[in-house]
Design an enzyme around this catalytic site. Structure first.
Site, PDB file in Angstrom:
ATOM      1  N   HIS A 371       0.802  -1.233   0.000  1.00  0.00           N
ATOM      2  CA  HIS A 371       0.000   0.000   0.000  1.00  0.00           C
ATOM      3  C   HIS A 371       0.826   1.269   0.000  1.00  0.00           C
ATOM      4  CE1 HIS A 371      -3.976  -1.867   0.910  1.00  0.00           C
ATOM      5  NE2 HIS A 371      -3.205  -2.797   1.457  1.00  0.00           N
ATOM      6  N   LYS A 564      -8.218  14.177   5.296  1.00  0.00           N
ATOM      7  CA  LYS A 564      -7.431  12.934   5.270  1.00  0.00           C
ATOM      8  C   LYS A 564      -6.378  13.073   6.353  1.00  0.00           C
ATOM      9  CE  LYS A 564      -6.454  13.859   0.819  1.00  0.00           C
ATOM     10  NZ  LYS A 564      -6.510  12.788  -0.147  1.00  0.00           N
ATOM     11  N   ARG A 565      -5.645  11.995   6.644  1.00  0.00           N
ATOM     12  CA  ARG A 565      -4.563  12.110   7.617  1.00  0.00           C
ATOM     13  C   ARG A 565      -3.623  13.239   7.218  1.00  0.00           C
ATOM     14  NH1 ARG A 565      -4.188   8.257  11.897  1.00  0.00           N
ATOM     15  NH2 ARG A 565      -2.163   9.225  12.222  1.00  0.00           N
ATOM     16  N   LYS A 570       1.035  14.341   1.652  1.00  0.00           N
ATOM     17  CA  LYS A 570      -0.316  14.666   1.176  1.00  0.00           C
ATOM     18  C   LYS A 570      -0.479  16.173   0.950  1.00  0.00           C
ATOM     19  CE  LYS A 570      -2.401  10.700   3.642  1.00  0.00           C
ATOM     20  NZ  LYS A 570      -3.038   9.848   2.617  1.00  0.00           N
ATOM     21  N   THR A 675      -8.512   6.747  -1.658  1.00  0.00           N
ATOM     22  CA  THR A 675      -9.847   6.197  -1.876  1.00  0.00           C
ATOM     23  C   THR A 675     -10.909   7.275  -1.627  1.00  0.00           C
ATOM     24  OG1 THR A 675      -9.620   5.293   0.351  1.00  0.00           O
ATOM     25  CG2 THR A 675      -9.422   3.748  -1.480  1.00  0.00           C
ATOM     26  N   LYS A 679     -14.692   8.610  -3.365  1.00  0.00           N
ATOM     27  CA  LYS A 679     -15.927   8.931  -2.620  1.00  0.00           C
ATOM     28  C   LYS A 679     -16.457  10.307  -3.015  1.00  0.00           C
ATOM     29  CE  LYS A 679     -14.082   6.133   1.072  1.00  0.00           C
ATOM     30  NZ  LYS A 679     -13.231   6.110   2.274  1.00  0.00           N
TER      31      LYS A 679
HETATM   32  C1  C3B Z   1      -2.949   3.889   2.329  1.00  0.00           C
HETATM   33  C2  C3B Z   1      -2.327   4.663   1.174  1.00  0.00           C
HETATM   34  O1  C3B Z   1      -1.613   5.752   1.691  1.00  0.00           O
HETATM   35  C3  C3B Z   1      -3.440   5.115   0.249  1.00  0.00           C
HETATM   36  O2  C3B Z   1      -2.896   5.755  -0.881  1.00  0.00           O
HETATM   37  C4  C3B Z   1      -4.283   3.929  -0.194  1.00  0.00           C
HETATM   38  O3  C3B Z   1      -5.406   4.359  -0.902  1.00  0.00           O
HETATM   39  C5  C3B Z   1      -4.753   3.125   1.012  1.00  0.00           C
HETATM   40  O4  C3B Z   1      -3.651   2.757   1.834  1.00  0.00           O
HETATM   41  C6  C3B Z   1      -5.488   1.856   0.625  1.00  0.00           C
HETATM   42  O5  C3B Z   1      -4.764   1.119  -0.294  1.00  0.00           O
HETATM   43  N1  C3B Z   1      -1.992   3.437   3.345  1.00  0.00           N
HETATM   44  C7  C3B Z   1      -2.364   3.537   4.664  1.00  0.00           C
HETATM   45  O6  C3B Z   1      -3.457   4.037   4.960  1.00  0.00           O
HETATM   46  N2  C3B Z   1      -1.531   3.093   5.641  1.00  0.00           N
HETATM   47  C8  C3B Z   1      -0.354   2.519   5.335  1.00  0.00           C
HETATM   48  N3  C3B Z   1       0.419   2.082   6.295  1.00  0.00           N
HETATM   49  C9  C3B Z   1       0.048   2.388   3.991  1.00  0.00           C
HETATM   50  C10 C3B Z   1      -0.815   2.866   3.010  1.00  0.00           C
END
Ligand code: C3B
Length: 828
Positions: A371, A564-565, A570, A675, A679
């Site tokens: 991921h 988002k986080r 980001k 994701t 949405k």
């Molecule tokens: C996240 C990624 O940062 C996102 O880009 C991705 O859409 C999602 O996973 C789902 O695939 N991500 C996360 O939330 N935590 C992690 N440790 C690594 C990836």
């Protein structure tokens, strides 16, 4: 089992689905009066929520039992999704929807004096996750059930989910999320399922009577894993799957020796220590922290889950070599990679399977999803820590590595460097176990989560493994989201409007049916209804902002959202710098110019990891800017800045449907997929984004006229970073003005922001300065285009019509077909 003469009686009194509203009401009151021991005189909203959810849960359990019965008799391959995070949010609305009893419940509680909306508000979020990865797992298990695959999730039952965030003096303040204060009606404790888990100790080997070398692991600390089952109802199907979450318990209540010796306190302390294993979710997103307790959590969860899976397999009395025909296990990131080693250990140490045969079983069972490519997120465990906690597993890893490296050496005899590069053991001080490499070597398929990301892992971090295994082991499965929660539940009015045109709610199961609304993109009446719904959703969010932040925002303004986080990659910092630029521009405008300007509400939300200084500074800056801008009479309605505290799934359900524009502006190549981008578009908002992650595929689906893209491409990032390191790259002039404003104290004490600014004026790793002009240009285009209401709404409709691909049902079908080799089992 029950003798046949008794079975009729069982069937006669067996719990059935609700026949109608009255049966629900009867059950509701029974739960108020017996389960809760309350009455008509003291039933508040909380009690009513609990009673209603008990009644619904009873029905889920009926469907759950039926499904498990069916799956057992069908005896087909099952998939197990191992994830350390399941960010489920609230369950009640989803349970009513998927079980098809929303109307019954709604009018059922209304007759009894309650509003369903008030009851839904009583439920705490199940926030057992950080962000995208955890929410993806939640969407995936919804889709696995909705598409009738026999599949279970396995996770940890944290007592404390992701912390709650408050903003005090502009700063993030964390407090614990004890979400189990009132008993949780959505889980079924399985006290009878208790599994012993061992840590520490030592290993020993001996030769048995058959002349075979046997390895044993003993003398360690033991704890118990207890199962809690969460029913996962599919939408529009009888299938109700299971999410099994493990909690840690002491093996014996007390250490009797210490207890008898009068050392009462330390005997209790020992037993409490066991419970800390599953006590708290680690609050890092995309960041690896290397704590021993985290490794303990991982092993605890993986060992309990595998024990369960192996036990279920053994009941079928098949030979071991058929294990991969019955079981597929998906590793959600590297967090469960120990499962590879644990299964090998079970097979060779406990079941007497030969190494090669066992390894064949292991590799055919597992699939690994990566991921992230961020180096700071890749798990590596120090060998000393690992050896101490899991001595036998460390031995097995050395063996796996040895056999693997021998194979590589045979294939590429002259490449000494290659061996060091791909070794599971990194030769640093201390040595480290590279979990991603172990996951690749132990799996038959490795996938990324969007096209660009899947290409990047093949050409960068896992390049050598493509050389070794060939390209077929590596593939892409683009992420998806469940349209049940993220369209129908979050935006019921839009869902109803779409259904009225499509002819049914079938699009919630087959999202490609959205295509049917595309011809209506220019239909004035449909456009009107579309706009009215967006307004309604914006007003709903404005009311929330009024309540939480205490001020009004203009619903006719453009709602610009980034939730988002908080992470440097980001680039929320770029967003807030852009807001400051906008503020400075407004201050310089004439009255006439102001009349032409597009009013904006800039909405931020998200948590920072508690120890992430830079992210916390970004939050502080957003709040500082908000305070100055919102109070500035020159600005009026042209700009408002909002930070919504404690962003979570339930808040997302209010925020997402209200956006005109949402920002997904990561440095190209850093956001694996994203994701929430899906949405927002599914709810009729357009994206302002970089050419990164799933933004690229969203562009392909909705058309490039219906998205605002900007910034450098992933292929240029390395060169740009190199330039920053080795030459003086001038700062973007607009960004310089922004920094001047911050440094002159416009937003309070400038000292607070020194390191934030120098991260950009220095090496600018995330290329904020490089992308800033292009970002401002894109923003300008957004301002202009938003004025043209007709085109804007037709773009919004067209985008939604083309979002079918991003259903998590499609993603799950792809996993099932190309990785798991499992088939749906219909309940009919
Ligand atoms: C996240 C990624 O940062 C996102 O880009 C991705 O859409 C999602 O996973 C789902 O695939 N991500 C996360 O939330 N935590 C992690 N440790 C690594 C990836």
């Amino acid at each position: 089992s029950i003798p046949s003469e008794s079975r009729q009686l069982w069937q006669k009194f067996g719990v059935k689905e609700f026949g109608g509203k009255e049966e629900f009401q009867q059950e509701f009151i029974r739960h108020v009066e017996t389960t809760l021991a309350r009455s008509i005189y003291n039933c508040d909203d909380l009690a009513a929520y609990q009673a209603a959810s008990q009644a619904i849960r009873d029905r889920l359990i009926v469907a759950w039992n039926k499904t498990q019965q069916k799956h057992t008799t069908k005896d087909r391959k099952r998939v197990y999704y191992l994830s350390l995070e399941f960010l489920m949010g609230r369950a009640m609305d989803n349970a009513m929807l998927n079980a098809g009893i929303k109307d019954i419940t709604k009018s059922g509680v209304a007759d009894l004096g309650f509003k369903i909306e008030d009851l839904l508000e009583q439920e705490p979020d199940a926030a057992l996750g950080n962000g995208g990865l955890g929410r993806l797992a939640a969407c995936f298990i919804d889709s696995i059930a909705s598409t009738n695959y026999p599949g279970w999730g396995y996770g940890l039952r944290y007592q404390y989910g992701i912390f709650k965030q408050r903003i005090v003096d502009g700063y993030q303040v964390e407090s614990p999320d004890y979400w189990l204060t009132f008993s949780n009606p959505w889980e079924i404790p399985r006290y009878e399922i208790q599994i012993d888990i061992m840590f520490y100790g030592y290993t020993r080997k001996y030769t048995n009577d058959d002349g075979k070398v046997v390895h044993v692991w003993e003398g360690g600390e033991q704890v118990q894993a207890v199962a809690y089952d969460v029913p996962v109802p599919g939408y529009g199907t009888e299938t109700t799957n299971n999410l099994r979450l493990w909690a840690s318990k002491p093996t014996r209540e007390f250490d009797f020796e210490k207890f008898n010796a009068g050392d009462y306190e330390s005997s209790v302390r020992e037993s409490q220590k066991a419970e800390t294993i599953s006590a708290v979710l680690y609050p890092n997103d995309n960041f690896y922290s290397g704590k021993e307790l985290r490794l303990k959590q991982q092993y605890f969860w993986v060992a309990a889950s595998l024990n369960d899976i192996v036990r279920r397999f053994k009941k079928t009395h098949r030979p071991w070599k058929e294990f991969p025909d019955q079981v597929a296990i998906q590793l959600n990131d590297t967090h469960p990679t120990l499962a590879v080693v644990e299964l090998q250990r079970i097979l060779i140490d406990m079941e007497g399977v030969e190494w090669d045969a066992a390894w064949n079983i292991v590799t055919n069972t597992f699939g690994y999803t990566n991921h992230t490519v961020l180096p700071e997120a890749l798990e590596k465990w120090p060998v000393p820590l690992f050896t101490n906690l899991l001595p036998r597993h460390m031995e097995i890893i050395y063996e796996i590595n040895l056999f693997f490296l021998q194979k590589v050496e045979k294939m590429f005899p002259k490449e000494r460097d290659l061996l060091a590069r791909v070794s599971i053991i990194e030769e640093s001080t201390p040595q480290q176990v590279r979990m991603a490499y172990l996951a690749i070597i132990g799996s038959h398929k490795v996938n990324g989560v969007a096209e660009l990301h899947s290409e990047l892992i093949k050409t960068t971090i896992f390049k050598d493994f493509v050389t070794i295994y060939g390209p077929d082991k590596f593939m892409n499965v683009t992420n998806g989201i469940t349209p049940r929660r993220w369209l129908h539940q979050a935006n019921p009015k839009l869902s109803d409007l779409i259904a009225s045109k499509v002819g049914s709610y079938d699009f919630l199961k087959d999202l490609n049916l959205l295509k049917k609304i595309e011809p209506l993109a220019h239909d004035p009446k449909f456009q009107d209804e579309w706009v009215t719904i967006k307004k309604f959703n914006k007003a709903r969010l404005a009311a929330h902002i009024k309540q939480s932040n205490g001020f009004e925002v203009n619903v006719n303004a453009l709602f610009d959202v980034q939730v988002k986080r908080i992470h440097e990659y980001k680039r929320q910092q770029m967003n807030i710098f852009g807001v400051i630029h906008r503020y400075l521009s407004i201050k310089a405008m004439t009255k006439e110019e102001k009349k032409e300007a597009t009013p904006r509400v800039c909405i931020f939300g998200g948590k920072s990891a508690p120890g992430y200084y830079m992210a916390k500074t970004i939050i502080k800056l957003i709040n500082a800017v908000s305070e100055v801008v919102n109070a500035d009479a020159d600005v009026g309605d042209l700009l408002k800045v909002v930070f919504i505290a404690d962003y979570n799934v339930s808040k997302a359900e209010i925020i997402v449907p209200a956006s005109d524009i949402s920002q997904h502006i990561s440095t190209a190549g850093t956001e694996a997929s994203g994701t929430s981008n899906m949405k927002f578009v599914l709810n009729g908002g357009l994206i302002l984004g970089t050419v990164d992650g799933a933004n690229i595929e969203i562009t392909r689906e909705v058309g490039e006229n219906n998205i605002f893209l900007f910034g450098h491409l992933a292929e240029s990032v390395e060169d740009l970073r190199h330039k920053h390191r080795f030459s003086d790259v001038p700062l973007d002039p607009n960004l310089e003005k922004v920094f001047n404003a911050i440094e002159s104290g416009t937003f309070g004490d400038p000292n607070i922001y020194v390191s934030l600014i120098s991260s950009v004026t220095g090496s600018d790793y995330y290329l904020v300065s490089d992308d800033f002009q292009s970002y401002l240009d894109a923003q300008k285009l957004v301002d202009q285009d938003f004025k043209n209401k007709d085109t804007w709404v037709s773009r919004s409709i067209t985008a939604v019509a083309n979002m079918g691909f991003f259903s998590s049902d499609r993603a799950i079908d792809e996993y099932a077909e190309s990785i798991w080799n499992v088939e749906p089992i219909s309940m009919e």
